[in-house]
Write an enzyme that holds these catalytic residues in place. Sequence first.
Site, PDB file in Angstrom:
ATOM      1  N   GLU A  48       0.839  -1.198   0.000  1.00 32.87           N
ATOM      2  CA  GLU A  48       0.000   0.000   0.000  1.00 32.87           C
ATOM      3  C   GLU A  48       0.880   1.257   0.000  1.00 32.87           C
ATOM      4  OE1 GLU A  48      -2.283   0.164   3.645  1.00 32.87           O
ATOM      5  OE2 GLU A  48      -3.570   1.796   2.938  1.00 32.87           O
ATOM      6  N   LYS A 131      -8.922   2.019  -2.558  1.00 32.73           N
ATOM      7  CA  LYS A 131      -9.295   1.473  -1.248  1.00 32.73           C
ATOM      8  C   LYS A 131     -10.722   1.878  -0.869  1.00 32.73           C
ATOM      9  CE  LYS A 131      -7.113   1.367   3.397  1.00 32.73           C
ATOM     10  NZ  LYS A 131      -5.970   1.927   4.162  1.00 32.73           N
ATOM     11  N   CYS A 167      -5.509  -3.285   2.474  1.00 32.39           N
ATOM     12  CA  CYS A 167      -5.446  -3.224   3.937  1.00 32.39           C
ATOM     13  C   CYS A 167      -6.797  -3.300   4.660  1.00 32.39           C
ATOM     14  CB  CYS A 167      -4.645  -1.981   4.348  1.00 32.39           C
ATOM     15  SG  CYS A 167      -3.812  -2.190   5.953  1.00 32.39           S
TER      16      CYS A 167
END
Lengths: 582, 582
Positions: A48, A131, A167
């Site tokens: 990330e 994300k 994540c």
Amino acid sequence: MLVRVNTIRLALAQVNPTVGDIAGNLNLCFESVAKASAAGAQLVLLPEMVITGYPIDDLALRPSFQKASGEAIQELATRLASENLGHLVVVVGYLRGTDNDDAEKLGVPRGAPMNSAAVIHQGKILGHYNKHHLPNYGVFDEFRHFVSGDESLIIRAFDTDIALAICEDLWQDGGPVARVKDSGASLLLVLNGSPYERNKDDVRLELVRKRAAQANVTLAYVNMVGGQDDLVFDGDSIVVSAQGQILARAKQFETELLVLDIEVRPAGTATLLSTGEPVLVVNQKSDSPKAALTGKIREQLSDYEELYNALVLSLRDYVQKNGFKSVLFGLSGGIDSALVAAIACDAIGAKNVYAISMPSKYSSEHSKSDAQDLASRTGLNLREIAIEPMVAAFLAELKLSGLAEENLQARVRGMTLMGISNQEGHLVLATGNKSELAVGYSTIYGDAVGGFAPIMDVPKVDVWALAKWRNENALANGTTPPIPESSITKPPSAELRPGQKDSDSLPDYEVLDAILREYIEFDRSLAEIVAQGFPEDVVQKTLQLTDRAEYKRRQYPPGPKVSGKAFGRDRRLPMTSKWRES
Amino acid sequence: MLVRVNTIRLALAQVNPTVGDIAGNLNLCFESVAKASAAGAQLVLLPEMVITGYPIDDLALRPSFQKASGEAIQELATRLASENLGHLVVVVGYLRGTDNDDAEKLGVPRGAPMNSAAVIHQGKILGHYNKHHLPNYGVFDEFRHFVSGDESLIIRAFDTDIALAICEDLWQDGGPVARVKDSGASLLLVLNGSPYERNKDDVRLELVRKRAAQANVTLAYVNMVGGQDDLVFDGDSIVVSAQGQILARAKQFETELLVLDIEVRPAGTATLLSTGEPVLVVNQKSDSPKAALTGKIREQLSDYEELYNALVLSLRDYVQKNGFKSVLFGLSGGIDSALVAAIACDAIGAKNVYAISMPSKYSSEHSKSDAQDLASRTGLNLREIAIEPMVAAFLAELKLSGLAEENLQARVRGMTLMGISNQEGHLVLATGNKSELAVGYSTIYGDAVGGFAPIMDVPKVDVWALAKWRNENALANGTTPPIPESSITKPPSAELRPGQKDSDSLPDYEVLDAILREYIEFDRSLAEIVAQGFPEDVVQKTLQLTDRAEYKRRQYPPGPKVSGKAFGRDRRLPMTSKWRES
């Protein structure tokens, strides 16, 4: 029934980026792909926000920084292609400003920042995944810094359907990971910037296993490694099968390139197109078969080893990423500075570690001899500076007594360290532990001076435990235990007045630390803590001391979060507050 | 056509709550209602989160604190009823833990905190409105601390339909305020905790007018007043008609109870019930007619007067709310400490203000005489302490030179202040301005010591302007100008080496401050700033100095935000960052 399977050689690059060093991070990515290619990998996964480093705080909102991040991804794609690495499929995390299309679809201003993953192939950015779930608790402020994505992305490459997540997407029930099963993808790539805290590796493994099973995929989880201000990333990248088998696991606290072959279902079994998810078709077939490559599975560290390594890496990276070559601190002979000394020597080498013994008239003989003992065990640079002349000069002018005189001694030491730091260029370390920081048992501008505080999130009982672990570990490895036994066993004292002991003004550290944990980490009320069997007066005093020390903590140097809730950005409280638990 | 109108006597309580002082804030609320009742008011509006104080940061997440807030609202209702004030309709902001119903409806855990307004009548909490739009930018982190409400609430009382909103709800297009027009309500009550920044009063008035027109309502906007750590609330509560006429406006920076009669449409014209919004029917009719009461319309302060008052209130409240009686700082004869001295005298009275003149061998004669002049103009307590003996004691032991020696002098001064503070109990003030803080032109643990930094968000050019304004204001009022003319006119110098001037190492402050504003407040890139006509080398140096000083700012004391973007929680950047504008 015969099930046809594809084999993909996958690489996970557990790298250590530096915030803001876009050119350097781009190089890290390029070199990882080159190394992965040399190992025969077809698909490379990077962490990330690796292009920018992570977390970047309000840099995310700066248009010039966004632009630089976007240009770097293009440059990476171009450079890979020009170096004959264009055939690899590379997935890289970066900061992306929304383009017109996104902005309209999401109803956000053009340029609104996204925490994004780019899919690179043959010199081009083929697509993005943004994300979805932005963490906004604890140390995270991602609602401040990013807008959420709302689309999944399936990469069809090597005749296989591959899903992406970033994540927090993995931690939240529902959302993109829940959609992966329906998509029929058989591989899920997860890019992470997941900071260390104690026991998180176990939690993470269970989570990865659970999601792999839920989504019926092989799950490849790559995490970054390295220190960034008050966070330390532990790596621990991992690949598990849908059945929960660990196929590969990287080292903790070290960079590593994991390369392995995984078996996945061919594309076309997917119900994908019916769900309307975007599919990115990459015209890259599997290579001809090679000798099978299984993944390395590194052993996990023990709890104290893990914690100690986190502290070492965090300090090393703060020093190096900020351009320092050496550190400096006061070595009192007590356990806190002794542990910091051991960590510092392990982080940057004893020859770069400078310590000053600064005895006063209240210092025991032990203070000096323990400091010298530690220096000879580790090889760090020790000098002794008597603080009496400076203390006397202040007392002659100012007539201080009591606490003001105690603080004066601590501040003369602090000034001495800062003077030498300014003269010689060392980074000053504050050696306070979490228990002290909680109850305000430190002198602001005295022992609290420093650019970094390596053990600020370690309670006193764990300071002793880590010191013991480090010594035992040395014995087990046939090296010299760095910490003098006497520093571990003697009763703790600030030595600011004759015969002073910590236990004069604080409860036993076992009790104190247990109360603090309930109050700080679990937000328990006074009544709840007392109900656990602690004496009410001790609990009340501990909570009041903790509340009243908030102003001191605001000016304390940063240090690594290693617990469930550290002081600093993990626990944000007003200084002006009349709230007292009762 | 004859239009029937109702008259309601409305009170807006612009009070100054203290964070965490729930019992004290409850008293403030009770007394405001009692006073409003004595003035004949029927409806009383109190600010956002007035029961807890605001902002409360992570106290919002503490169950014991939530419970105390909920109990306080009940107690307020009970106490009002028992004191014959139950007939008033009272709207009060507080922290509310979601009950089972809310939690299920919103899909959040039970107890999840809400920024809420309670409607109190006849000893009961009749209903709630929960803030919809949570600000999560700048100094605000409300996504971290609250869950959003999603329902409007109409109060039908005095035969009129009354809508509610909380602070950010008013600023956002769409949402609850957009629904008010459809509801047919004719009065909108808005509870606020809206911190001051320069020129915000003008922006706020235009916003209030715009929303009143959009919703076709009389709009009553109540704001709190007072300092809370790095924020200062300016009050400026206001009532406007749907036509944009100001019906009442409270003083800035002072508590005030605004009471006035407003004319509103009777209930029943509302299309309300068709929209499905919850309606809270309060069985309280209008009282019999009284003599008409029009609202006071206070005059707005001029720009510098407003800014100066913000700084004074912020300091006064930090001192008083944290239990200090006096302040202490170094008085150099320079403009920064002179302005801080004037602010401190206005905040808490000269007899509570202690200043130390700490000349060194590099100090000009002016330094001492200007400090003495200021003391005699204001009546503050001044003493002189020579730092030479302490500096000499350190130099004898440490052999410092150059910058290390300059810093040493600043740190001896800092230690002197801290020693006297510890001995005598004063709050130490750091006297640095925003320009210094930006470029790191200060010594950490030296002139940067202190519990509060009153002018940390004031650029140097405005430091001069405020000093001039304060002196002129004194002359206009027939009092003594507090600041010596020479402090305003002499070239700024840190006086840490012979003949040193700020202009040796920094650009002219007019240029510096303009560049800093572009970089900090507007996030402009180097190229954009250069394009405005500033020399590239000066811009580059300024930006680099600013980036490199981040670690110093992290340990700087808090002070009031008065600009569009202050250092501190308003601008969050990593310390470890290799990003440099180029």
